[in-house]
Design a protein around this motif. Structure first.
Motif, PDB file in Angstrom:
ATOM      1  N   ASP A 199      16.495 -59.250 -27.109  1.00 22.34           N
ATOM      2  CA  ASP A 199      16.151 -60.648 -27.350  1.00 22.34           C
ATOM      3  C   ASP A 199      16.369 -61.054 -28.802  1.00 22.34           C
ATOM      4  OD1 ASP A 199      15.150 -63.120 -26.238  1.00 22.34           O
ATOM      5  OD2 ASP A 199      13.303 -62.775 -27.369  1.00 22.34           O
ATOM      6  N   PRO A 202      20.967 -61.815 -29.868  1.00 19.61           N
ATOM      7  CA  PRO A 202      21.538 -62.445 -28.665  1.00 19.61           C
ATOM      8  C   PRO A 202      23.041 -62.244 -28.507  1.00 19.61           C
ATOM      9  CG  PRO A 202      20.966 -64.095 -30.321  1.00 19.61           C
ATOM     10  CD  PRO A 202      20.394 -62.802 -30.801  1.00 19.61           C
ATOM     11  N   PRO A 214      23.155 -60.571 -18.052  1.00 19.03           N
ATOM     12  CA  PRO A 214      22.333 -61.796 -18.060  1.00 19.03           C
ATOM     13  C   PRO A 214      20.919 -61.579 -17.531  1.00 19.03           C
ATOM     14  CG  PRO A 214      24.527 -62.208 -17.152  1.00 19.03           C
ATOM     15  CD  PRO A 214      24.399 -60.730 -17.291  1.00 19.03           C
ATOM     16  N   ASP A 215      20.779 -60.727 -16.521  1.00 24.36           N
ATOM     17  CA  ASP A 215      19.454 -60.472 -15.958  1.00 24.36           C
ATOM     18  C   ASP A 215      18.531 -59.828 -16.990  1.00 24.36           C
ATOM     19  OD1 ASP A 215      20.320 -61.504 -13.593  1.00 24.36           O
ATOM     20  OD2 ASP A 215      20.703 -59.557 -12.642  1.00 24.36           O
ATOM     21  N   GLU A 216      19.076 -58.910 -17.759  1.00 27.99           N
ATOM     22  CA  GLU A 216      18.255 -58.266 -18.786  1.00 27.99           C
ATOM     23  C   GLU A 216      17.917 -59.252 -19.896  1.00 27.99           C
ATOM     24  OE1 GLU A 216      18.100 -53.942 -21.057  1.00 27.99           O
ATOM     25  OE2 GLU A 216      20.051 -54.825 -20.604  1.00 27.99           O
ATOM     26  N   ARG A 217      18.854 -60.104 -20.243  1.00 25.77           N
ATOM     27  CA  ARG A 217      18.568 -61.141 -21.244  1.00 25.77           C
ATOM     28  C   ARG A 217      17.409 -62.019 -20.773  1.00 25.77           C
ATOM     29  NH1 ARG A 217      20.785 -60.245 -26.132  1.00 25.77           N
ATOM     30  NH2 ARG A 217      23.007 -59.826 -26.064  1.00 25.77           N
ATOM     31  N   HIS A 218      17.457 -62.417 -19.515  1.00 22.80           N
ATOM     32  CA  HIS A 218      16.404 -63.289 -18.969  1.00 22.80           C
ATOM     33  C   HIS A 218      15.068 -62.552 -18.907  1.00 22.80           C
ATOM     34  CE1 HIS A 218      14.566 -66.444 -16.573  1.00 22.80           C
ATOM     35  NE2 HIS A 218      14.166 -65.502 -15.718  1.00 22.80           N
ATOM     36  N   GLN A 219      15.114 -61.277 -18.549  1.00 24.77           N
ATOM     37  CA  GLN A 219      13.884 -60.493 -18.420  1.00 24.77           C
ATOM     38  C   GLN A 219      13.113 -60.401 -19.731  1.00 24.77           C
ATOM     39  OE1 GLN A 219      14.623 -56.460 -17.212  1.00 24.77           O
ATOM     40  NE2 GLN A 219      12.473 -55.840 -17.363  1.00 24.77           N
ATOM     41  N   HIS A 221      13.486 -62.450 -22.393  1.00 25.32           N
ATOM     42  CA  HIS A 221      13.531 -63.700 -23.149  1.00 25.32           C
ATOM     43  C   HIS A 221      12.162 -64.021 -23.761  1.00 25.32           C
ATOM     44  CE1 HIS A 221      14.760 -67.685 -24.348  1.00 25.32           C
ATOM     45  NE2 HIS A 221      13.717 -68.202 -23.719  1.00 25.32           N
TER      46      HIS A 221
END
Length: 407
Positions: A199, A202, A214-219, A221
């Motif tokens: 996080d 970026p 993207p899923d890990e970025r969202h997780q 965030h």
């Protein structure tokens, strides 16, 4: 062309004929082949100092190099310099060609980046400093865009960085950074380590050789704004489930009827060593004893081929591959359980360790896990005497004779 002199075409045929004594050896690098062809087609380029202009890559691995001097500046067009597995403790950037884009110093003894950052190559894209002796926070300040404005890939693995917040604050200035390797550092033991980095940076694409999707970025965030969650401590859960394969002790007792032999009961427990810290959870009363662990490989070993030692027996041994330092540890014992085909220990303990450097040393040196058998014997004569003592006679209770043995 002088009389008797071979034509360039004929010489090229000799280079390309595998039966020719001038043919390249198996495994010849493309650069070697290119130099041979240049010597035939444009010999003036490889005469005197002109040959240095032909080098784009230089690889010196495991040759006990200790210093990089100004002689390297003759290779003005050098773009890749690989100096892995040597004995370099300091490297002066003034001696590095300005065109350099890749600098690999893995497995050396670099402990200070000050000299390297004095006049760093401005176009450097990859800096490899894994398996060295770097530690923060003094070295963190050298890992910024002020020194490495074009850095795309950075390897700091297996050093001794401990300050996650401080390191990230410096790395965030590297706007072109896409690949980062920090595994093997004590800070990588912090539970929120990966999420905080994902996080906080970026633009990062790969962390510790794992792609960031993207899923890990969202997780993760928003985790970068919660610095209060970043604690310099590690939590490790040790659990012992079932023990199988212990021989049935009853088959080992060959007692004759009426013989004077002890009655033996068996119990089994697991002992293991762990770095000193605070134990938060304990499912079972484990005995704890302080010891001092010497830096030796544990008797319970894993497949050594899976370890990234970056060395082969009989070849080089890089200076950075030091023996793990001695660390303070404790011995933990699970509650004893009676014998069964499958002995269910159901043991779980969560360890919290604030000394991350000590924990890393402990993990790298290995540990010892043992299954211990405890035998308690009671002699039959003692049991008979005990039963007699419990039988009242004239209102007097006789004291119990004999003794209990444990080994």
């Amino acid at each position: 062309m002088w009389l008797g002199e071979e034509s360039p075409e004929a010489l090229m045929e000799l280079l390309n004929d595998r039966h020719s004594p001038w043919a390249p050896q198996p495994g010849c690098s493309p650069q070697d082949q290119r130099l041979r062809e240049m010597a035939v087609l444009t010999p003036e380029l490889v005469c005197g100092s002109n040959i240095f202009q032909a080098f784009r890559s230089l690889r010196i691995v495991g040759k006990r190099v200790e210093e990089v001097d100004e002689g390297l500046l003759q290779l003005r067009q050098l773009e890749e310099l690989i100096l892995s597995a040597n004995q370099i403790s300091r490297i002066t950037s003034a001696n590095l060609p300005r065109a350099l884009k890749v600098l690999e110093l893995c497995c050396n003894a670099v402990a200070d980046l000050q000299d390297l950052c004095a006049q760093p190559p401005p176009e450097l894209q990859h800096l490899g400093l894994g398996y060295n002796r770097l530690c923060g926070p003094l070295q963190d300040k050298h890992l910024t865009a002020d020194f490495w404005p074009n850095l795309v890939s950075l390897d700091l693995s297996f050093n001794n960085f401990t300050d996650l917040l401080g390191l990230v604050s410096q790395l965030s200035s590297l706007q072109k950074l896409r690949v980062l390797v920090l595994q093997g550092n004590p800070l990588a033991l912090i539970p929120t380590y990966r999420g905080f980095l994902v996080d906080s940076l970026p633009k990062l694409s790969i962390l510790d050789d794992i792609h960031i999707g993207p899923d890990e970025r969202h997780q993760f965030h928003g985790l970068a704004r919660q610095s209060e969650l970043i604690r310099s401590e590690a939590r490790v859960v040790v659990s012992v489930g079932e023990i199988k394969g212990v021989p049935d002790p009853s088959t080992l007792q060959q007692l004759e009827v009426g013989s004077e032999a002890p009655v033996i009961t068996y119990s089994y427990c697991v002992t293991y060593e762990f770095a000193e810290g605070d134990e938060i959870e304990n499912d079972g009363s484990a005995e704890v004893t302080k010891i001092h662990q010497s830096p030796m490989v544990a008797t319970l070993d894993v497949d050594s081929s899976a370890q990234d030692t970056r060395a082969v027996e009989g070849q080089w041994e890089p200076a950075a591959m030091e023996k793990p330092k001695a660390h303070s540890a404790k011995v933990f014992v699970t509650p004893g359980k009676p014998w069964a085909d499958t002995i269910n220990c159901s043991y779980r303990k969560e360890h919290t360790v604030k000394d991350l450097v000590g924990l890393k040393s402990y993990l790298m040196s290995g540990t010892t896990v043992s299954v211990t058998e405890e035998k308690v014997s009671v002699w039959q004569s003692c049991m008979k005497e005990e039963r007699a003592a419990k039988r009242p006679s004239s209102g007097i209770v006789f004291p119990l004779g004999g003794s209990l043995g444990c080994w």
